[in-house]
Scaffold this motif. Structure first.
Motif, PDB file in Angstrom:
ATOM      1  N   VAL A  53       1.155   0.207  -2.931  1.00 10.28           N
ATOM      2  CA  VAL A  53       2.060  -0.598  -2.115  1.00 10.28           C
ATOM      3  C   VAL A  53       2.482  -1.798  -2.942  1.00 10.28           C
ATOM      4  O   VAL A  53       1.654  -2.642  -3.310  1.00 10.28           O
ATOM      5  CB  VAL A  53       1.393  -1.049  -0.799  1.00 10.28           C
ATOM      6  N   VAL A  85       7.175   1.718   8.651  1.00  7.60           N
ATOM      7  CA  VAL A  85       6.348   2.615   7.846  1.00  7.60           C
ATOM      8  C   VAL A  85       6.561   4.061   8.280  1.00  7.60           C
ATOM      9  O   VAL A  85       6.671   4.969   7.435  1.00  7.60           O
ATOM     10  CB  VAL A  85       4.864   2.211   7.942  1.00  7.60           C
ATOM     11  N   TRP A  89       5.227  -0.969  12.238  1.00  7.49           N
ATOM     12  CA  TRP A  89       4.748   0.419  12.353  1.00  7.49           C
ATOM     13  C   TRP A  89       5.920   1.388  12.231  1.00  7.49           C
ATOM     14  O   TRP A  89       5.853   2.388  11.510  1.00  7.49           O
ATOM     15  CB  TRP A  89       4.031   0.616  13.684  1.00  7.49           C
ATOM     16  N   SER A 113       4.059  -4.575   7.426  1.00  6.18           N
ATOM     17  CA  SER A 113       4.397  -3.220   6.983  1.00  6.18           C
ATOM     18  C   SER A 113       3.522  -2.819   5.803  1.00  6.18           C
ATOM     19  O   SER A 113       3.032  -1.673   5.734  1.00  6.18           O
ATOM     20  CB  SER A 113       5.875  -3.136   6.589  1.00  6.18           C
ATOM     21  N   ILE A 167      10.911  -0.106   1.886  1.00  5.42           N
ATOM     22  CA  ILE A 167      11.144  -0.748   3.181  1.00  5.42           C
ATOM     23  C   ILE A 167      11.905  -2.046   2.928  1.00  5.42           C
ATOM     24  O   ILE A 167      11.415  -2.917   2.204  1.00  5.42           O
ATOM     25  CB  ILE A 167       9.825  -1.030   3.913  1.00  5.42           C
ATOM     26  N   ALA A 171       0.967   0.275   5.760  1.00  6.38           N
ATOM     27  CA  ALA A 171       1.084   1.338   4.767  1.00  6.38           C
ATOM     28  C   ALA A 171      -0.243   1.560   4.055  1.00  6.38           C
ATOM     29  O   ALA A 171      -0.662   2.713   3.831  1.00  6.38           O
ATOM     30  CB  ALA A 171       2.182   0.986   3.757  1.00  6.38           C
TER      31      ALA A 171
END
Length: 394
Positions: free
Chosen positions: A206, A171, A168, A194, A253, A198
């Protein structure tokens, strides 16, 4: 009690050790019912032995039932079901008030100039006995454990200890604009969660990057568009830009960290350092240590100009070379750090209902008895048998 103990590089054993007891009046003791193996546990298994001692109890992803309560604890009773965040945070200091529980001033390990103590994670972070054990002593009984309802299976809640808040925060720190795009590097437990978060929070695109077929398959099943690093190699940047009007994704990320593939010299240095006596290994790691950086450097290449790189993978190098010219020229925002577990609990708990939008039930690929932990560590390190996330049952 039985507990998983570190004995040396790639040598962990389940042994009988003393049961934990109430030491401070605000402590509780938890009878562990489920405890996870984290990717960062592999750093202890492989690299960070200089900061461990034989017999140290590992693990920082635990939940269970309150077995004993200190005299000053007023919010928990024997038999309550709780999840234990991996930060040992008081919940009341200046840093905790800022939502920075990983920097808790009450438990900061000042001897090593580090942030809050962590369960089961080396002398650098307090040498606190961990949760891959039958019982766990938990400080700050009124403010640290997260009380959860009885009834649903452990897997509904156990990831509140680490996986869910870490993902969390990854993100959150990525600052993906509404309807925006993000690339997730590494589809292990944190990267995969993640990506799911997202998507749940409204990202339009994504992208998930990994080289392990089982991880790529699980991500595709969750709606992630996957890119196999083995097949794309140096063409990955071009492929991502082709999917994003030539720009790169709004955010990236990095869920890989210090043991990324593709850096043979750094990997060799890590292996050699892990074999040195502690007195030699520690100064080398603290003043000349270099991580394997392909994932972080790739994140900088993949993110669009003006975008954000969020780092959740653990790094430990003291002399990591970074492409500052590129970072400055691209005007990249960079955010990182240990997850502030308690800061995100209120956001995540409502999602752990029967609708299970994040797919926590069934997230573990393996559930094994605690006694099989040494085999599980070896399997996880080798990425064998499709292992992505393992829960141990004491």
């Amino acid at each position: 009690m039985r507990a998983l103990t570190w004995q040396g590089t790639r040598d962990v054993r389940v042994e009988s050790v003393a049961d934990p007891a109430i030491k401070d009046p605000s402590d509780v003791v938890v009878k562990v019912t489920s405890t996870g193996i984290c990717g960062s546990d592999l750093h202890l298994y492989n690299v960070l032995g200089a900061y461990l001692e034989p017999g140290d109890i590992l693990g920082h992803e635990a939940m269970g039932l309150v077995e004993a309560v200190g005299p000053e604890v007023s919010t928990l009773s024997t038999g309550d079901r709780v999840v234990v965040p991996f930060n040992v945070s008081c919940g009341q200091c200046f840093m905790c008030d800022q939502g920075l529980h990983s920097q808790c001033e009450t438990t900061q390990v000042r001897e090593h100039d580090k942030g809050a103590a962590l369960f089961g994670y080396t002398k650098l972070y307090g040498q606190v006995p961990g949760g891959q054990a039958e019982y766990l002593r938990v400080p700050f009984g009124d403010t640290l454990p997260v009380k959860v309802p009885k009834g649903p299976p452990d897997e509904r809640f156990v990831y509140l200890s680490d996986v869910l808040p870490t993902a969390w925060q990854a993100v959150e720190y990525a600052d993906i604009p509404p309807g925006g795009s993000v690339t997730v590097l590494g589809l292990g437990p944190i990267g995969l969660m993640s990506a799911r978060i997202a998507l749940h929070r409204g990202a339009r695109l994504v992208l998930g990057v990994d080289r392990v077929p089982a991880r790529l398959q699980r991500a595709r099943e969750a709606g992630v568009r996957t890119l196999d690093l083995t097949g794309h190699g140096k063409r990955l940047v071009t492929e991502v830009r082709n999917l994003t009007d030539g720009r790169g994704t709004d955010s990236v990320i990095d869920a890989v960290g210090m043991e990324a593939h593709g850096a043979p010299l750094a990997a060799a240095a890590q292996r050699v350092t892990a074999l040195l006596p502690d007195a030699l290994a520690r100064p080398l790691m603290e003043h000349a240590g270099v991580d394997r950086l392909p994932a972080l450097h790739m994140a900088i290449d993949l993110v669009r100009r003006g975008g954000t790189v969020s780092v959740s993978g653990v790094y430990g190098g003291a002399a990591d070379p970074m492409p500052l010219l590129t970072m400055f020229d691209k005007q990249i925002q960079l955010r990182m750090g240990q997850a502030n577990v308690r800061a995100w609990v209120d956001d995540i708990l409502p999602l752990l209902d029967d609708s299970d939008p994040l797919g926590v039930e069934g997230f573990a690929t393996h559930v094994l008895p605690l006694e099989e932990a040494p085999r599980a560590y070896a399997m996880f390190q080798a990425k064998g048998d499709g292992m992505i996330k393992t829960l141990l049952r004491p």
